[in-house]
Scaffold this active site. Structure first.
Site, PDB file in Angstrom:
ATOM      1  N   ARG A 260       9.959  46.023  17.835  1.00 42.73           N
ATOM      2  CA  ARG A 260       9.453  44.990  16.819  1.00 42.73           C
ATOM      3  C   ARG A 260      10.693  44.381  15.993  1.00 42.73           C
ATOM      4  O   ARG A 260      11.837  44.877  16.286  1.00 42.73           O
ATOM      5  CB  ARG A 260       8.985  46.113  15.511  1.00 42.73           C
ATOM      6  CG  ARG A 260       7.697  46.840  16.016  1.00 42.73           C
ATOM      7  CD  ARG A 260       7.015  47.632  14.794  1.00 42.73           C
ATOM      8  NE  ARG A 260       5.788  48.430  15.574  1.00 42.73           N
ATOM      9  CZ  ARG A 260       5.375  49.365  14.803  1.00 42.73           C
ATOM     10  NH1 ARG A 260       5.462  49.586  13.588  1.00 42.73           N
ATOM     11  NH2 ARG A 260       4.310  49.971  15.247  1.00 42.73           N
ATOM     12  N   ARG A 275      14.278  52.505  11.012  1.00 43.47           N
ATOM     13  CA  ARG A 275      13.716  51.079  11.414  1.00 43.47           C
ATOM     14  C   ARG A 275      14.410  50.440  12.400  1.00 43.47           C
ATOM     15  O   ARG A 275      15.533  49.711  12.107  1.00 43.47           O
ATOM     16  CB  ARG A 275      13.642  50.170  10.066  1.00 43.47           C
ATOM     17  CG  ARG A 275      12.698  49.014   9.939  1.00 43.47           C
ATOM     18  CD  ARG A 275      12.845  48.344   8.833  1.00 43.47           C
ATOM     19  NE  ARG A 275      12.329  49.228   7.585  1.00 43.47           N
ATOM     20  CZ  ARG A 275      11.214  49.189   7.016  1.00 43.47           C
ATOM     21  NH1 ARG A 275      10.349  48.679   7.830  1.00 43.47           N
ATOM     22  NH2 ARG A 275      10.847  50.267   5.987  1.00 43.47           N
ATOM     23  N   GLU A 347       6.993  57.810   5.709  1.00 42.78           N
ATOM     24  CA  GLU A 347       5.934  57.524   6.913  1.00 42.78           C
ATOM     25  C   GLU A 347       6.259  58.104   8.072  1.00 42.78           C
ATOM     26  O   GLU A 347       7.372  57.866   8.654  1.00 42.78           O
ATOM     27  CB  GLU A 347       5.581  56.186   6.922  1.00 42.78           C
ATOM     28  CG  GLU A 347       4.479  55.859   7.929  1.00 42.78           C
ATOM     29  CD  GLU A 347       4.049  54.697   8.391  1.00 42.78           C
ATOM     30  OE1 GLU A 347       3.666  54.214   9.406  1.00 42.78           O
ATOM     31  OE2 GLU A 347       4.759  53.524   7.660  1.00 42.78           O
ATOM     32  N   SER A 350       0.723  56.760  11.117  1.00 41.38           N
ATOM     33  CA  SER A 350      -0.594  55.901  10.457  1.00 41.38           C
ATOM     34  C   SER A 350      -1.512  56.125  11.309  1.00 41.38           C
ATOM     35  O   SER A 350      -1.564  55.579  12.398  1.00 41.38           O
ATOM     36  CB  SER A 350       0.168  54.450  10.251  1.00 41.38           C
ATOM     37  OG  SER A 350      -0.574  53.830   9.313  1.00 41.38           O
ATOM     38  N   ARG A 389      11.262  59.175  14.404  1.00 39.37           N
ATOM     39  CA  ARG A 389      11.154  59.406  13.115  1.00 39.37           C
ATOM     40  C   ARG A 389      11.214  61.060  13.043  1.00 39.37           C
ATOM     41  O   ARG A 389      11.620  61.656  12.009  1.00 39.37           O
ATOM     42  CB  ARG A 389      10.156  59.071  12.228  1.00 39.37           C
ATOM     43  CG  ARG A 389      10.424  57.415  12.037  1.00 39.37           C
ATOM     44  CD  ARG A 389       9.554  56.761  10.876  1.00 39.37           C
ATOM     45  NE  ARG A 389       9.884  55.229  10.655  1.00 39.37           N
ATOM     46  CZ  ARG A 389       9.605  54.608   9.597  1.00 39.37           C
ATOM     47  NH1 ARG A 389       8.764  55.167   8.774  1.00 39.37           N
ATOM     48  NH2 ARG A 389      10.345  53.762   9.290  1.00 39.37           N
TER      49      ARG A 389
END
Length: 426
Positions: A260, A275, A347, A350, A389
């Site tokens: 990403r 991130r 988070e 999801s 994560r």
């Protein structure tokens, strides 16, 4: 993507959905464009019918030896006019399709309204955050002090938002992914897939990444896109297909690198692994019957939660509000893991039910048993879970006063029996 006929028949519902997401009302604009398109198409069809009538008159006139030059000239004029009208109808259709492709999914009725994450609603919380007798350190401090997490050399090779993991931490990331895959395939019935990490425009469009979110992706010079998640290739496995009802649900899982650009993440989580431009994730995808997708959504979320339960990590599950939900989602649950170093939940998964939104874009259908027609499938996707994560969460929740890190029991078989990660020897 929406069917303009559905919008025509449900304009109030469509506008209401956009309003709930914080957008402007669009049905009038779209329907006016569609009306202009339909008028151009009707005129083209009428002109074609007139040409066909004139062609018959020309044939009859020639049979009688009459001069048909005027009729031939009129046919030539009408042919050019018809072509222009047809081209205009096609241009308007392309314009309409482009606008429809930017319209987000309709939120489910039970999704809470709200403009941002502050309106998300917690639905359950499991596990108790550890009470450490020392000041909790963040994962990057732990990883660097262990000598096994290197951001400086990663930046030298690739730039910001990359990391090099070494030794026991590299093995821990691999152990987490293997544990998740084994759990989802052996106990939860998912089929493991090793999909491509590069996809074409059609695949990225099918799951909703294109055209709106192209800036969030990395694109190769050949025109292929690096996947932001395995959702893209896994879901597109049924693109353009008609499944038998007996094939539903189809449950797939994959461990892939994900890429990403983090185009909108300036200043957010600039330190550490939360991130990154490249990260590892185990993805869950379900292709479900429309009547069973809500139940499948609950099941998928439970599968992701089970990973954290077995790792012994405290977490909470929230339902996202309309303003915080993803473009293709009808309803989303976020699972947030406790990070002692930050003193808050973040988070880690999801899980979304997309209804038939992606299926319409992909033209993915199934044939109900005993029926002639077909219906669109429902698609669901979720992190099962984000491996990087999870590594962050293990480091922070299992840290010890001397900077070492305990290995959760379920991971020890994947770590060669290692109990504790200690600083690497110089």
């Amino acid at each position: 993507m929406f069917d303009i006929k559905w919008i025509r028949e449900n304009s109030a519902v469509f506008d209401g959905a956009l309003k709930r997401r914080g957008g402007s009302l669009r049905s009038a604009e779209l329907l006016a464009l569609d009306e202009t398109r339909r008028k151009a198409l009707t005129r083209a069809q009428e002109t074609q019918a007139k040409r066909n009538k004139l062609a018959r008159e020309i044939g009859a006139g020639k049979a009688k030896g009459e001069n048909v030059d005027a009729l031939l000239a009129e046919v030539a004029h009408d042919k050019a006019n018809e072509a222009a009208l047809q081209a205009e109808a096609e241009r308007l259709q392309a314009d309409l399709d482009a606008r429809l492709a930017l319209m987000p999914n309709v939120p489910a009725a039970d999704v809470p309204d709200g403009g941002d994450a502050s309106y998300n609603q917690e639905i359950r919380r499991l596990g108790t955050p550890p009470k450490l007798a020392f000041k909790a350190r963040e994962h990057f401090d732990l990883g660097e002090s262990l000598g096994l997490m290197d951001f400086e050399r990663a930046a030298k090779i690739s730039g910001a938002r990359f990391v090099v993991l070494k030794g026991a931490l590299a093995r821990l990331e691999r152990a987490l992914a293997s544990f998740m895959l084994d759990l989802h395939t052996a106990e939860f019935g998912y089929t493991e897939v090793n999909p491509p990490a590069l996809v074409n425009d059609a695949a990225a469009f099918g799951t909703g990444q294109l055209p709106k979110f192209g800036s969030d992706l990395f694109r190769t010079e050949s025109g292929l896109w690096l996947i932001p998640t395995a959702e893209v290739p896994l879901t597109n496995l049924v693109a353009g297909e008609i499944l038998d009802e007996a094939q539903l649900p189809t449950r797939l899982t994959a461990m892939t690198w994900c890429f990403r650009s983090e185009a909108g993440a300036a200043g957010k989580d600039t330190r550490g692994m939360l991130r990154q431009h490249q990260f590892t994730k185990v993805e869950l995808v379900s292709i479900a019957h429309p009547d069973a997708s809500a139940a499948e959504h609950e099941r998928m979320t439970g599968c992701a939660e089970e990973v954290l339960k077995r790792l012994g990590l405290p977490f909470r599950t929230v339902v996202l509000c309309t303003g915080d939900m993803g473009f293709a989602a009808q309803k989303t649950y976020d699972i947030e893991v406790w990070l002692p170093g930050q003193g808050r939940y973040r988070e880690i998964s999801s899980c979304s039910n997309c209804g038939d939104f992606q299926a319409r874009r992909m033209k993915a259908r199934f044939r109900p048993k005993g029926e002639k027609g077909t219906r669109f499938v429902h698609t669901l996707n979720g992190s099962g879970i984000a491996v990087g994560r999870a590594l962050v969460a293990v480091l922070e929740n299992c840290q010890q006063a001397d900077g070492s890190v305990r290995i959760p029991d379920v991971l020890k078989p994947y770590m060669g029996g290692l109990d504790v990660i200690r600083p690497a020897k110089a």
